[in-house]
Design a protein around this motif. Sequence first.
Motif, short mmCIF file in Angstrom:
data_model
loop_
_atom_site.label_atom_id
_atom_site.label_comp_id
_atom_site.label_asym_id
_atom_site.label_seq_id
_atom_site.Cartn_x
_atom_site.Cartn_y
_atom_site.Cartn_z
N ILE A 196 0.66 -1.16 0.03
CA ILE A 196 0.03 -0.02 -0.07
C ILE A 196 0.83 1.17 -0.13
O ILE A 196 0.63 2.07 -0.68
CB ILE A 196 -0.91 -0.10 1.18
CG1 ILE A 196 -1.99 -1.02 1.08
CG2 ILE A 196 -1.69 1.30 1.26
CD1 ILE A 196 -3.01 -1.38 2.04
N ASP A 197 1.91 1.06 0.82
CA ASP A 197 2.89 2.45 0.95
C ASP A 197 3.64 2.56 -0.42
O ASP A 197 3.88 3.81 -0.64
CB ASP A 197 3.93 2.19 2.07
CG ASP A 197 3.21 2.15 3.44
OD1 ASP A 197 2.23 2.84 3.51
OD2 ASP A 197 3.75 1.74 4.33
N ALA B 131 -0.03 8.31 -3.47
CA ALA B 131 -0.36 8.65 -2.05
C ALA B 131 -1.81 8.95 -2.18
O ALA B 131 -2.51 8.44 -1.40
CB ALA B 131 0.25 10.01 -1.77
N SER C 17 -3.96 7.10 -3.78
CA SER C 17 -4.51 5.68 -3.84
C SER C 17 -4.51 4.96 -2.42
O SER C 17 -5.28 3.97 -2.21
CB SER C 17 -3.95 4.91 -4.93
OG SER C 17 -4.08 5.01 -6.16
N GLN C 18 -3.52 5.20 -1.68
CA GLN C 18 -3.37 4.61 -0.35
C GLN C 18 -4.55 4.48 0.46
O GLN C 18 -4.65 3.43 0.97
CB GLN C 18 -2.13 5.29 0.37
CG GLN C 18 -0.83 5.03 -0.09
CD GLN C 18 0.30 5.68 0.44
OE1 GLN C 18 0.34 6.14 1.37
NE2 GLN C 18 1.30 5.76 -0.35
N GLU D 139 -6.15 1.07 1.83
CA GLU D 139 -6.45 0.64 3.17
C GLU D 139 -7.94 0.25 3.42
O GLU D 139 -8.20 -0.76 4.14
CB GLU D 139 -6.14 1.79 4.14
CG GLU D 139 -4.75 2.09 4.07
CD GLU D 139 -4.01 1.12 5.02
OE1 GLU D 139 -4.33 0.16 5.54
OE2 GLU D 139 -2.63 1.32 4.86
N ARG E 179 -3.95 -3.28 -6.35
CA ARG E 179 -2.71 -2.75 -6.30
C ARG E 179 -2.31 -2.10 -7.81
O ARG E 179 -1.82 -1.14 -7.94
CB ARG E 179 -1.66 -3.35 -5.69
CG ARG E 179 -1.99 -3.36 -4.05
CD ARG E 179 -0.76 -4.16 -3.19
NE ARG E 179 -0.80 -5.55 -3.54
CZ ARG E 179 0.07 -6.30 -4.09
NH1 ARG E 179 1.07 -5.88 -4.50
NH2 ARG E 179 -0.20 -7.66 -4.35
N SER F 288 -4.32 0.92 -8.78
CA SER F 288 -3.93 2.07 -7.95
C SER F 288 -2.72 2.84 -8.55
O SER F 288 -2.57 3.95 -8.11
CB SER F 288 -3.50 1.63 -6.47
OG SER F 288 -2.18 1.00 -6.28
#
Length: 183
Positions: A10-11, A15, A17-18, A22, A36, A39
Amino acid sequence: MSRIPTPATIDAAPAASQPLLEAVKKQLGTVPNLFRLVSTSPAALEGYLGLSAALAKGMLPAATRERIALAVAEINGCDYCLSAHTYLGKNLAKLDDAEIAANRAGVSNDPKADAAVRFAAKVTRERGHVGEDDIRTVKLAGYNDAQVIEMVLHVALNTWTNYVNEVAKTDIDFPAVIARQAA
């Protein structure tokens, strides 16, 4: 190996998309590769999640939505989506192996669901060019106009994920299922 890099975490995603990823992790307990990958474009991820969430509130039962996803993935030859929806069909929608096999063939062992799956398969194969008889048949099975529209949107959403996964060659992170042959 994916032809478009998939953020490993995720990281590692953009930013914007994070927070969306989550939320996926909170809902599913994990973040499948498709999410992912998508994203990479926060706008695409937001659009995908928005339409998915809206359709989940629709009138079609979850099992019927999974049946449609299986038929569309088989027709479009998307191994990633076949793998994901076989897993979801078995574990969330509680479809048995015979039903999953039927769905992949564009039919269902449940009489009412059969009309929806056949209609969705025809919409997919004919790229929306269905006839009056097709509409009449699905409605005679007990579906209303809103549900017919939802079926078409499920075809579109699943076709979109099929195409994204086929373009990217997304690494399959579910028990692998291979399409028989794209239509």
